[in-house]
Design a protein around this motif. Structure first.
Motif, PDB file in Angstrom:
ATOM      1  N   GLY A  35       0.757  -1.508  -0.172  1.00 62.75           N
ATOM      2  CA  GLY A  35      -0.153  -0.154   0.109  1.00 62.75           C
ATOM      3  C   GLY A  35       0.807   1.142   0.043  1.00 62.75           C
ATOM      4  O   GLY A  35       0.414   2.248   0.340  1.00 62.75           O
ATOM      5  N   ILE A  36       2.005   1.038  -0.353  1.00 66.24           N
ATOM      6  CA  ILE A  36       2.967   2.186  -0.299  1.00 66.24           C
ATOM      7  C   ILE A  36       2.759   2.940  -1.741  1.00 66.24           C
ATOM      8  O   ILE A  36       2.831   2.547  -2.662  1.00 66.24           O
ATOM      9  CB  ILE A  36       4.516   2.042  -0.025  1.00 66.24           C
ATOM     10  N   HIS A  37       2.793   4.304  -1.647  1.00 65.24           N
ATOM     11  CA  HIS A  37       2.663   5.235  -2.547  1.00 65.24           C
ATOM     12  C   HIS A  37       4.012   5.409  -3.117  1.00 65.24           C
ATOM     13  O   HIS A  37       4.872   6.086  -2.218  1.00 65.24           O
ATOM     14  CB  HIS A  37       1.852   6.572  -2.520  1.00 65.24           C
ATOM     15  N   CYS A  38       4.274   4.994  -4.497  1.00 62.32           N
ATOM     16  CA  CYS A  38       5.510   5.672  -4.952  1.00 62.32           C
ATOM     17  C   CYS A  38       5.345   6.116  -6.203  1.00 62.32           C
ATOM     18  O   CYS A  38       4.359   6.262  -6.878  1.00 62.32           O
ATOM     19  CB  CYS A  38       6.508   4.121  -5.257  1.00 62.32           C
ATOM     20  N   LYS A  39       6.357   7.036  -6.620  1.00 63.41           N
ATOM     21  CA  LYS A  39       6.197   7.814  -7.974  1.00 63.41           C
ATOM     22  C   LYS A  39       7.698   7.549  -8.443  1.00 63.41           C
ATOM     23  O   LYS A  39       8.640   7.405  -7.815  1.00 63.41           O
ATOM     24  CB  LYS A  39       5.761   9.181  -7.598  1.00 63.41           C
ATOM     25  N   ARG A 117      10.558   6.764  -5.689  1.00 63.69           N
ATOM     26  CA  ARG A 117      10.802   7.577  -4.425  1.00 63.69           C
ATOM     27  C   ARG A 117       9.424   7.073  -3.741  1.00 63.69           C
ATOM     28  O   ARG A 117       8.286   6.903  -4.284  1.00 63.69           O
ATOM     29  CB  ARG A 117      10.566   9.100  -4.571  1.00 63.69           C
ATOM     30  N   PHE A 118       9.814   6.778  -2.446  1.00 64.63           N
ATOM     31  CA  PHE A 118       8.548   6.079  -1.581  1.00 64.63           C
ATOM     32  C   PHE A 118       7.887   7.534  -0.814  1.00 64.63           C
ATOM     33  O   PHE A 118       8.871   8.478  -0.420  1.00 64.63           O
ATOM     34  CB  PHE A 118       9.114   5.338  -0.652  1.00 64.63           C
ATOM     35  N   THR A 119       6.778   7.415  -0.367  1.00 67.82           N
ATOM     36  CA  THR A 119       6.324   8.379   0.555  1.00 67.82           C
ATOM     37  C   THR A 119       6.641   8.081   2.005  1.00 67.82           C
ATOM     38  O   THR A 119       6.929   7.004   2.403  1.00 67.82           O
ATOM     39  CB  THR A 119       4.592   8.209   0.696  1.00 67.82           C
TER      40      THR A 119
END
Length: 480
Positions: A35-39, A117-119
């Motif tokens: 559930g990690i938001h990454c971009k 990159r991870f939040t």
């Protein structure tokens, strides 16, 4: 038995590889588990190329694994493309802000890098947990050799995963069917002999892609026979004209899409015997300093090559023993060769024989043999522009290309005549004086025959160049 099982296993493995279905995607992207938001954003890879010492608290196993596969992106109305599907597993750590994934093509020397990159807030809560990162937006070409690396951000020394990967080629049925680079196109041609032009028409290839066409000589690979031409994808007229110098059996037309590692298609329309012409045998070169006679074929044609003695009486060429060679290589050589005008090369294929006489035009020093008769003596003279050694014998020509020695054999140098005593019993039309050079490996034997009946002060000579230099023969049989 074990080797048989191994062979069967390899065949199954290769068959499976060729028939493997490539997974489809409609959109490429980035995803992270837990559930990690990454971009992601493109990265030049420069700032992350220098490593830092890892903190004592950071495990060297923070990067767990990396797996690479191929996916096919197919969107309706557009051609399909191949992409790398990269999956990596890492353990979240407060000292790691993200990942850098890079691909480097060992074929084109081009690289692509992406920064993931991870939040920070979410990743801190899951510190120590394993997270899977999947990225499939790096487009690749058919049969490309790729080197993939995965590093932490920031890059800590000795914390890195790397792997080499080979993208499927056109032998894979799925790739061969849907990837434009494997659509080599279909070639057709028209021949204009008067202008020495081949007009090539191309069909069955993507209309928005440029297409290359060239003429080439097919050996193990197809070697250039002139500049290639480009058919622009935007042009409606899909043909091009190419100029050739000679129509040879190995002259082929080759076409391929203007894409890296594109599959190529060949059309070789001149392979039949109709194009086995004199041009194939033209490239004969003599080196005076080494006395080497060499022939380089213009095409890899199956041919038997040998030296022969041209006979001016009936325009045939008698084979010289121990001179037969197969043209298995790109050059046929004969060392220490006599430059007599009658020494020729014979080329024999299933379609006939051809003869070339490279010394017939008198450009190189030649020698002559002359006899003079008085009483029961025959004097034999040799004339030559260079120093040479000769042998002389009396022989009985029992067959067209055979002269059996009668036991009288002499060695002689240029300018030194030799006398041969002849008896009346040796009178006959088949009795000959035969002479040849002994200071070379390949020499033509010359014969002066039928000179001994009723001779008194008569002289005879041989060694004049043949009247005709090139002959087309129906068979390889030599007649005197």
């Amino acid at each position: 038995m074990i080797s048989s099982y191994v062979q069967i296993l390899l065949i199954i493995l290769f068959w499976n590889a060729d028939c493997q279905i490539i997974p489809r995607i409609e959109e490429c992207g980035l995803s992270c588990s837990q559930g990690i938001h990454c971009k992601s954003k493109p990265s030049g890879g420069i700032f992350n190329s220098f490593c830092h010492d890892a903190p004592a608290s950071l495990s060297s196993m923070v990067l767990k694994s990396m797996k690479i596969s191929t996916v096919m992106k197919c969107v309706q109305g557009s051609p399909c493309s191949l992409h790398l599907n990269i999956k990596g597993t890492l353990s979240l750590d407060e000292n790691v802000r993200g990942l850098e994934i890079c691909s480097f093509s060992l074929d084109t020397q081009q690289s692509q890098c992406i920064n993931v990159r991870f939040t920070r807030k979410k990743s801190k809560m899951l510190n120590g947990k394993k997270v899977q990162v999947q990225f499939n937006c790096i487009e690749v070409n058919v049969a490309q050799h790729i080197y993939v690396t995965m590093k932490t951000v920031p890059h800590y020394c000795e914390v890195k995963l790397s792997q080499q990967y080979y993208v499927e080629d056109c032998r894979n049925s799925d790739v061969g069917k849907y990837i434009p680079a494997c659509s080599a196109g279909k070639l057709a041609y028209n021949l204009d002999r008067a202008r020495k032009m081949v007009t090539v028409n191309v069909s069955n290839f993507p209309r928005d892609q440029d297409y290359y066409v060239r003429l080439c000589h097919k050996w193990f690979t197809c070697e250039d026979a002139g500049a290639f031409a480009v058919i622009k994808g935007k042009e409606s007229f899909k043909s091009v004209s190419l100029k050739y110098s000679q129509l040879l059996p190995c002259l082929c037309i080759e076409g391929w899409l203007a894409l890296p590692d594109a599959r190529r298609v060949q059309l070789c329309p001149f392979e039949n015997g109709k194009y086995y012409t004199q041009v194939l045998w033209d490239n004969i070169v003599y080196n005076p300093s080494t006395q080497t006679l060499a022939w380089e074929p213009a095409c890899p044609v199956p041919v038997m090559v040998n030296l022969c003695r041209f006979t001016k009486s009936n325009d045939h060429c008698e084979d010289i023993e121990k001179s037969f060679k197969n043209s298995s290589e790109k050059q046929v050589k004969y060392s220490r060769v006599d430059t007599h005008p009658r020494l020729c090369m014979k080329f024999t294929t299933k379609r006939g024989s051809w003869i070339k006489c490279p010394f017939a035009h008198g450009e190189f020093p030649a020698w002559k043999m002359r006899t003079a008769a008085a009483a029961e003596q025959i004097q034999v003279f040799f004339t030559s522009q260079t120093k040479a050694q000769f042998s002389v014998l009396v022989c009985n020509r029992t067959q067209m290309a055979s002269c059996e020695s009668l036991g009288m054999h002499h060695s002689v140098s240029v300018g030194d005549p030799v006398s041969i005593t002849m008896s009346q019993e040796m009178c006959g039309s088949t009795i000959c004086i035969q002479g040849w050079r002994t200071d070379v490996d390949y020499s033509v034997p010359l014969q002066i025959c039928d000179t001994f009946c009723g001779f008194h002060g008569q002289s005879y000579s041989d060694g004049n160049p043949p009247k005709a230099m090139t002959h087309r023969m129906k068979s390889v049989e030599s007649l005197h």
